[in-house]
Design a protein around this motif. Sequence first.
Motif, PDB file in Angstrom:
ATOM      1  N   VAL A  38     -99.631 -70.224  61.636  1.00 48.98           N
ATOM      2  CA  VAL A  38    -100.149 -69.670  60.386  1.00 48.98           C
ATOM      3  C   VAL A  38    -101.094 -68.486  60.574  1.00 48.98           C
ATOM      4  CG1 VAL A  38     -99.855 -71.817  59.113  1.00 48.98           C
ATOM      5  CG2 VAL A  38    -102.033 -71.361  60.285  1.00 48.98           C
ATOM      6  N   VAL A  39    -101.643 -68.321  61.763  1.00 47.28           N
ATOM      7  CA  VAL A  39    -102.604 -67.226  61.926  1.00 47.28           C
ATOM      8  C   VAL A  39    -101.919 -65.865  61.786  1.00 47.28           C
ATOM      9  CG1 VAL A  39    -104.384 -66.201  63.399  1.00 47.28           C
ATOM     10  CG2 VAL A  39    -104.156 -68.694  63.249  1.00 47.28           C
ATOM     11  N   PRO A  40    -100.853 -65.573  62.558  1.00 50.40           N
ATOM     12  CA  PRO A  40    -100.184 -64.289  62.303  1.00 50.40           C
ATOM     13  C   PRO A  40     -99.499 -64.240  60.932  1.00 50.40           C
ATOM     14  CG  PRO A  40     -99.065 -65.528  64.050  1.00 50.40           C
ATOM     15  CD  PRO A  40    -100.347 -66.227  63.773  1.00 50.40           C
ATOM     16  N   LEU A  41     -98.985 -65.373  60.455  1.00 50.24           N
ATOM     17  CA  LEU A  41     -98.356 -65.347  59.127  1.00 50.24           C
ATOM     18  C   LEU A  41     -99.371 -64.970  58.047  1.00 50.24           C
ATOM     19  CD1 LEU A  41     -95.900 -68.407  59.053  1.00 50.24           C
ATOM     20  CD2 LEU A  41     -95.481 -66.044  59.778  1.00 50.24           C
ATOM     21  N   LYS A  42    -100.574 -65.503  58.171  1.00 51.95           N
ATOM     22  CA  LYS A  42    -101.621 -65.190  57.197  1.00 51.95           C
ATOM     23  C   LYS A  42    -101.958 -63.698  57.255  1.00 51.95           C
ATOM     24  CE  LYS A  42    -105.264 -65.933  54.483  1.00 51.95           C
ATOM     25  NZ  LYS A  42    -105.075 -66.028  53.031  1.00 51.95           N
ATOM     26  N   ALA A  43    -102.055 -63.174  58.460  1.00 59.88           N
ATOM     27  CA  ALA A  43    -102.342 -61.740  58.599  1.00 59.88           C
ATOM     28  C   ALA A  43    -101.266 -60.911  57.914  1.00 59.88           C
ATOM     29  CB  ALA A  43    -102.436 -61.372  60.080  1.00 59.88           C
ATOM     30  N   LEU A  44    -100.016 -61.290  58.117  1.00 60.42           N
ATOM     31  CA  LEU A  44     -98.911 -60.517  57.550  1.00 60.42           C
ATOM     32  C   LEU A  44     -98.845 -60.664  56.037  1.00 60.42           C
ATOM     33  CD1 LEU A  44     -96.192 -61.318  60.252  1.00 60.42           C
ATOM     34  CD2 LEU A  44     -97.479 -59.179  59.966  1.00 60.42           C
ATOM     35  N   GLN A  45     -99.071 -61.871  55.550  1.00 51.53           N
ATOM     36  CA  GLN A  45     -99.034 -62.128  54.111  1.00 51.53           C
ATOM     37  C   GLN A  45    -100.163 -61.372  53.409  1.00 51.53           C
ATOM     38  OE1 GLN A  45     -98.277 -66.287  52.270  1.00 51.53           O
ATOM     39  NE2 GLN A  45    -100.494 -66.051  52.155  1.00 51.53           N
ATOM     40  N   ASP A  46    -101.335 -61.370  54.006  1.00 51.54           N
ATOM     41  CA  ASP A  46    -102.464 -60.642  53.410  1.00 51.54           C
ATOM     42  C   ASP A  46    -102.149 -59.151  53.281  1.00 51.54           C
ATOM     43  OD1 ASP A  46    -103.894 -62.956  53.287  1.00 51.54           O
ATOM     44  OD2 ASP A  46    -105.419 -62.391  54.771  1.00 51.54           O
ATOM     45  N   ARG A  47    -101.450 -58.627  54.246  1.00 49.34           N
ATOM     46  CA  ARG A  47    -101.251 -57.173  54.271  1.00 49.34           C
ATOM     47  C   ARG A  47     -99.962 -56.728  53.587  1.00 49.34           C
ATOM     48  NH1 ARG A  47    -100.153 -52.864  54.148  1.00 49.34           N
ATOM     49  NH2 ARG A  47    -100.257 -51.094  55.579  1.00 49.34           N
ATOM     50  N   ILE A  88     -97.408 -54.822  64.242  1.00 46.95           N
ATOM     51  CA  ILE A  88     -98.346 -54.897  65.366  1.00 46.95           C
ATOM     52  C   ILE A  88     -99.731 -54.436  64.938  1.00 46.95           C
ATOM     53  CG2 ILE A  88     -98.916 -53.865  67.608  1.00 46.95           C
ATOM     54  CD1 ILE A  88     -95.920 -53.889  68.262  1.00 46.95           C
ATOM     55  N   ALA A  89     -99.777 -53.334  64.234  1.00 47.27           N
ATOM     56  CA  ALA A  89    -101.081 -52.816  63.796  1.00 47.27           C
ATOM     57  C   ALA A  89    -101.789 -53.816  62.890  1.00 47.27           C
ATOM     58  CB  ALA A  89    -100.885 -51.484  63.069  1.00 47.27           C
ATOM     59  N   CYS A  90    -101.038 -54.444  62.028  1.00 44.94           N
ATOM     60  CA  CYS A  90    -101.615 -55.446  61.117  1.00 44.94           C
ATOM     61  C   CYS A  90    -102.181 -56.626  61.896  1.00 44.94           C
ATOM     62  CB  CYS A  90    -100.534 -55.909  60.139  1.00 44.94           C
ATOM     63  SG  CYS A  90    -100.883 -57.472  59.330  1.00 44.94           S
ATOM     64  N   ILE A 126    -104.237 -61.672  69.616  1.00 45.06           N
ATOM     65  CA  ILE A 126    -104.099 -60.704  70.703  1.00 45.06           C
ATOM     66  C   ILE A 126    -102.620 -60.349  70.792  1.00 45.06           C
ATOM     67  CG2 ILE A 126    -104.234 -60.405  73.200  1.00 45.06           C
ATOM     68  CD1 ILE A 126    -106.629 -62.370  73.134  1.00 45.06           C
ATOM     69  N   VAL A 127    -102.313 -59.072  70.664  1.00 44.99           N
ATOM     70  CA  VAL A 127    -100.909 -58.658  70.755  1.00 44.99           C
ATOM     71  C   VAL A 127    -100.648 -58.107  72.147  1.00 44.99           C
ATOM     72  CG1 VAL A 127     -99.096 -57.177  69.839  1.00 44.99           C
ATOM     73  CG2 VAL A 127    -100.829 -58.134  68.300  1.00 44.99           C
ATOM     74  N   SER A 128     -99.700 -58.731  72.837  1.00 41.74           N
ATOM     75  CA  SER A 128     -99.318 -58.245  74.157  1.00 41.74           C
ATOM     76  C   SER A 128     -98.102 -57.341  74.014  1.00 41.74           C
ATOM     77  CB  SER A 128     -98.978 -59.428  75.065  1.00 41.74           C
ATOM     78  OG  SER A 128     -98.415 -58.946  76.269  1.00 41.74           O
ATOM     79  N   ARG A 129     -98.149 -56.212  74.686  1.00 39.34           N
ATOM     80  CA  ARG A 129     -96.986 -55.313  74.619  1.00 39.34           C
ATOM     81  C   ARG A 129     -96.113 -55.430  75.866  1.00 39.34           C
ATOM     82  NH1 ARG A 129     -97.914 -50.615  70.509  1.00 39.34           N
ATOM     83  NH2 ARG A 129     -99.686 -51.464  69.363  1.00 39.34           N
ATOM     84  N   GLU A 130     -96.469 -56.302  76.788  1.00 42.65           N
ATOM     85  CA  GLU A 130     -95.595 -56.530  77.939  1.00 42.65           C
ATOM     86  C   GLU A 130     -94.394 -57.331  77.477  1.00 42.65           C
ATOM     87  OE1 GLU A 130     -97.784 -57.570  81.696  1.00 42.65           O
ATOM     88  OE2 GLU A 130     -99.456 -57.495  80.307  1.00 42.65           O
ATOM     89  N   GLU A 131     -93.232 -57.020  78.019  1.00 43.69           N
ATOM     90  CA  GLU A 131     -92.014 -57.597  77.458  1.00 43.69           C
ATOM     91  C   GLU A 131     -91.862 -59.090  77.722  1.00 43.69           C
ATOM     92  OE1 GLU A 131     -88.880 -55.345  79.273  1.00 43.69           O
ATOM     93  OE2 GLU A 131     -89.112 -56.328  81.217  1.00 43.69           O
ATOM     94  N   ASP A 132     -92.603 -59.622  78.693  1.00 43.81           N
ATOM     95  CA  ASP A 132     -92.396 -61.032  79.057  1.00 43.81           C
ATOM     96  C   ASP A 132     -93.622 -61.904  78.765  1.00 43.81           C
ATOM     97  OD1 ASP A 132     -94.054 -60.056  80.989  1.00 43.81           O
ATOM     98  OD2 ASP A 132     -92.877 -60.814  82.692  1.00 43.81           O
ATOM     99  N   GLY A 170     -96.502 -61.805  71.182  1.00 47.24           N
ATOM    100  CA  GLY A 170     -95.784 -60.799  71.955  1.00 47.24           C
ATOM    101  C   GLY A 170     -94.366 -60.644  71.431  1.00 47.24           C
ATOM    102  N   ARG A 171     -93.634 -59.753  72.073  1.00 48.96           N
ATOM    103  CA  ARG A 171     -92.225 -59.538  71.753  1.00 48.96           C
ATOM    104  C   ARG A 171     -91.999 -59.239  70.274  1.00 48.96           C
ATOM    105  NH1 ARG A 171     -87.583 -62.144  73.758  1.00 48.96           N
ATOM    106  NH2 ARG A 171     -87.140 -59.946  74.051  1.00 48.96           N
ATOM    107  N   VAL A 172     -92.916 -58.517  69.642  1.00 45.34           N
ATOM    108  CA  VAL A 172     -92.697 -58.129  68.245  1.00 45.34           C
ATOM    109  C   VAL A 172     -91.559 -57.108  68.238  1.00 45.34           C
ATOM    110  CG1 VAL A 172     -93.739 -57.184  66.167  1.00 45.34           C
ATOM    111  CG2 VAL A 172     -95.159 -58.471  67.803  1.00 45.34           C
ATOM    112  N   ARG A 173     -90.490 -57.426  67.512  1.00 39.74           N
ATOM    113  CA  ARG A 173     -89.312 -56.550  67.533  1.00 39.74           C
ATOM    114  C   ARG A 173     -88.480 -56.818  66.297  1.00 39.74           C
ATOM    115  NH1 ARG A 173     -88.656 -61.327  69.948  1.00 39.74           N
ATOM    116  NH2 ARG A 173     -86.582 -62.099  70.471  1.00 39.74           N
ATOM    117  N   GLU A 174     -87.498 -55.978  66.063  1.00 34.39           N
ATOM    118  CA  GLU A 174     -86.641 -56.179  64.908  1.00 34.39           C
ATOM    119  C   GLU A 174     -85.720 -57.369  65.120  1.00 34.39           C
ATOM    120  OE1 GLU A 174     -84.584 -52.728  63.646  1.00 34.39           O
ATOM    121  OE2 GLU A 174     -86.425 -51.568  63.352  1.00 34.39           O
TER     122      GLU A 174
END
Lengths: 360, 360, 360, 360
Positions: free
Chosen positions: D159-168, D270-272, D294-300, D319-323
């Motif tokens: 819910v933590v990232p979902l809340k961030a996304l829903q808020d924005r 990612i910015a959100c 914390i958003v990691s941009r390393e692929e693994d 991590g692994r934020v992608r389409e």
Amino acid sequence: MTRVLKAGILGATGTVGQRFILLLAEHPGFSIHALGASPRSAGKTYAKATKWKMSQSIPAPVRDMIVHTCEPTGEFLDCDVVFSGLDADVASEIEMAFLKADLALFSNAKNYRTHEEVPLIVPLANSSHFDLVPYQRSKHALSKGFLITNANCSTSGLVVPLKALQDRFGPLSKIVVTTMQAVSGAGYPGVSSLDIMDNVVPFIGGEESKMEWETLKILGEVNPELNGFTLLKNTKVSATCNRVPVIDGHTECVSIEFEQRPAPSVEEVIACLEAYRSEAQALGCHSAPEQAIIVSREEDRPQPRLDRENGKGYSVTVGRVRECNVFDIKLTLLVHNTILGAAGSGVLLAELAQKKGLIA
Amino acid sequence: MTRVLKAGILGATGTVGQRFILLLAEHPGFSIHALGASPRSAGKTYAKATKWKMSQSIPAPVRDMIVHTCEPTGEFLDCDVVFSGLDADVASEIEMAFLKADLALFSNAKNYRTHEEVPLIVPLANSSHFDLVPYQRSKHALSKGFLITNANCSTSGLVVPLKALQDRFGPLSKIVVTTMQAVSGAGYPGVSSLDIMDNVVPFIGGEESKMEWETLKILGEVNPELNGFTLLKNTKVSATCNRVPVIDGHTECVSIEFEQRPAPSVEEVIACLEAYRSEAQALGCHSAPEQAIIVSREEDRPQPRLDRENGKGYSVTVGRVRECNVFDIKLTLLVHNTILGAAGSGVLLAELAQKKGLIA
Amino acid sequence: MTRVLKAGILGATGTVGQRFILLLAEHPGFSIHALGASPRSAGKTYAKATKWKMSQSIPAPVRDMIVHTCEPTGEFLDCDVVFSGLDADVASEIEMAFLKADLALFSNAKNYRTHEEVPLIVPLANSSHFDLVPYQRSKHALSKGFLITNANCSTSGLVVPLKALQDRFGPLSKIVVTTMQAVSGAGYPGVSSLDIMDNVVPFIGGEESKMEWETLKILGEVNPELNGFTLLKNTKVSATCNRVPVIDGHTECVSIEFEQRPAPSVEEVIACLEAYRSEAQALGCHSAPEQAIIVSREEDRPQPRLDRENGKGYSVTVGRVRECNVFDIKLTLLVHNTILGAAGSGVLLAELAQKKGLIA
Amino acid sequence: MTRVLKAGILGATGTVGQRFILLLAEHPGFSIHALGASPRSAGKTYAKATKWKMSQSIPAPVRDMIVHTCEPTGEFLDCDVVFSGLDADVASEIEMAFLKADLALFSNAKNYRTHEEVPLIVPLANSSHFDLVPYQRSKHALSKGFLITNANCSTSGLVVPLKALQDRFGPLSKIVVTTMQAVSGAGYPGVSSLDIMDNVVPFIGGEESKMEWETLKILGEVNPELNGFTLLKNTKVSATCNRVPVIDGHTECVSIEFEQRPAPSVEEVIACLEAYRSEAQALGCHSAPEQAIIVSREEDRPQPRLDRENGKGYSVTVGRVRECNVFDIKLTLLVHNTILGAAGSGVLLAELAQKKGLIA
């Protein structure tokens, strides 16, 4: 041709019981005839009573068999042989009741291993200890029943090469063994994942004293009067037992000192182990492996995952035979703890008993 | 107050190098000043050159430092101390070049451990071996440089309690040790998951002979002339080394025979281990643990996952002290193989050297 | 009766090659005739050239066979079928050379899977794609050779139940799949123990796009002109691939939306999966499992350790079929990644080719 | 300056209770004042009553504290806050008794999470739900007591990232999540090693429905009248939960569809997530991590072994934020299941309550 024996299994729903079922179901010499477990399971089908944990499925003929309580009544009385995978806290009473009912009993429980008139046999090592059965029968006034115990899982692996060496080179004076034992040795649910993942537990309750004592009885002799056992007196055994994150297969690192001087060389020890042939093999027992001891000359073997199925789990694999700075010889051995180290021993003991004419 | 020392790290991108970086980055007595690695890494930032595998992140000040080749030039020449986590196949030449450049070198590589004029020191055991530094300097015509090696990871754990016992009860005649070693000891990528999951590998190349030989040098003495080492002659060590599925922390099962008769009792051994105090502690070295040896009286300890961080990885944890059927005493010990058993030893050795006035 | 086919193996010393050897050595329809590997291995016996990692031993007849380089000469020219377990970085050139030499080639490499005239076949799903072989032969002017590729290990499990559902219920509109893949999928040494013990790695290079794209080709159709493939256009697949600490067996959690409204019920889906029968079964292929899809109704299955050997590794086990809050149906499937997911697919494809008359 | 709060712990000997003790013992804002456990433990010292399983030792001041039964009497009545790590089968009655005794209770048990007047709060997501406390107090006629529940361990991460996304970005229409959960989530002894070594268990009882339902309450709102909760109505959540061989840290693979069209881009997401700041951080709560996400941009990444301690176990690593081919965005997240996912949530909730003036 030997006739098919009706087999009963006590503690049939437990880990050892499940292994008995797998081994017996595919065995041409036995038919599974009676299943016993706790009152909680009694009256249910085997499939319903059991939290099955083997990677092969429950054998079809067993799925719908009804589980009974562990009493020497009903179908158990028809059994030619009864295998016990009972827990130690209930085995004493139940096994004695079955023995008194004149049944041929092969027990994996520790309870009677130390009894004076009960043979403790690793089938690839000391099948001569069956010689005590007539005395046992006379003492308990039995006509066809008897009680044979198999050894602790870690003892079962250790004594096979030790027996080969003792037979060939005479008494062993000192043995230091450190084990790395699989979690299946503790039954199910047994070892918590939180205790063993990324970890070693340097202690297994009661295991070290069992290894130390059982070795002396197994490598000892039946009295000339065939009415008791003489334990080894001049062999000292020191065991350290550890639990490691391995599913099946106990690995044991052993240092050995011989009485004989000069001690046998590495090559003599290897030759002795490779040439060793147990009575179970000589008599042509169905489950006896082609080689009781497989010696690997690769420097990084035996390994549980690669070698535990050797001889279908009935062989002991030995590797790293080399000189020891402190004693004479060091080696590492591997035993499948639930086959040769538990249920498989029971099955092979029953085959031996039949070959020896102890089962009508 | 001691001044902050400029530290160089050779082999900085490897597993041991990464541990050096973590230990030094949070250490008040050192500043990381120069990083050396293979030509492939040279010229890149540390973050780019390194496949970082520690659970803590790369320390911020190190991320953007430029990695150099391992030559005694440039920033390395300003270093007060240089730590080597080099692989054995390149360590001989590079470390000798750094020594000849009059640098103070602490090496985790095995290459010079056996050299006559190179001390092999486990900082909690034989810091007296620093006494050879003046001779080493004179031989190589150095004014401030020297080369100290730390021991193999498994040796590092073993010798600490052995030293305590030898100091108190006199010579040890026989030692049989079986190890269960963590995969991190093999570096990265090191042990393949296919080799170690659900498995034990009963062999680690060269490890057993290292344990057997290094113990004799570490527990031996500096000659009275301070120009060489006298190895133990009457102590026999036999080691068996296994790899187990544990990430960090080597467990070692040890059986010990003393020369002294009667041998010390279990309680005397425990009291001796608990009372043991190394020079690193006495001198107040920053990384020296409060207790060099922690004795656990719980029957199932030490365990790698629960005890490897004891003393921040600098303590040796000992448990299961008990009588041995074959020798006098058995015990199980645990050492953090990448801290006291590798990089941490180097750091603590540098602290000792500074306290002893060997670093200006 | 079908004659025994002479089989060649390219990449014979690798992980997939080792599995080919085990499967073919005990297969009545093949004799292992030629082994190819890198120039480093060429000229050695197979036993010497190979770091063997299977739990069964190297089959005796293969131990002393001489390994050759991977060129379409000598013994390879006598082969009825050639199996390729080559690495992607060398497969393109070698496989093309074998194809041009008019050999029947079954490849586990990814290189030609996307080629227009190369069939990509999971033998339990789309054996109809063999129909392109005549066109492929004409294009390359071959009389008996052809090149068939099998799918990625994780794709191989996914498409079997999807094909069953598509055949019965019509197009699938959306598929979201998350995998938990075994380390054996990465070959040997493959995944470092330091990367996977007590860990999950949420990324496998190239795997997700392979699953997404291969599924569309496999579930698509051969053109009516039998000269190419029409990929699915209206099915969207989204894959997330993870590596977990499991030795063998890929587990996949799948959510499925059907085009058909109303969507089939859970019981209809289960009935469809259980009734599914592939052409490999219908034609009586030796390695075809009795059930292509085994549906478990226990709530906690399939599990890799308990179910990966189902159908000797050729069955896909499906469990947890239930409604999905977002799509229509959710299920979890398990595929043995080195049998149906790799070498076993190749073997079964060769059996299919023979049954279909494509091998003389 | 805030005063030090006296803390009681219910279920103090269990896995969650042990984590509460570690977190509170080193926390400057709390003193451990009362320990409650089952009658079997009552009257013993904590060290004797507990099978301690943490890698750090029992904090010294707690070792000799006497454990009591879980009743609102004695030392518990002096507590400013009481944390409950009780098992679900006893939590209902005990927690209600403590609430009625006007105590401030933070519960990790699931029992009251679904109650209409009980807030279910993940401290980094929906601290606004504390607004219901006055209504809860009025309903139960309390002056200072209240009952707050924290969420299921896997929900807590989701819910933590979902809340961030829903808020924005506004409402989320569809969420498909597949988890790979650590064994510590099942308590001790919990998962048998035989069930999880070399294995995945694709089922955790009740877990999927908890994730699906709790998410709708947490991401929903307090009624304008502050007397109840409005659950999300237009968000569909589908969860699949698996147990994997990991000690600590739940990994979750998530596919998300937004209502907003066009959906936000990967970089906007990612910015959100990186910009998200919870009230716990804004109020300066002691345990609030510097970054909630914390958003990691390393692929693994994230990986449990490398990332679970991020933010001392209070951050969610993404991590692994992608389409996503099917929805809009896919990502993988990691939450420390016994810190933010259990005891740590309780501690941070207590800090929040104090900052909000709900604890006198």
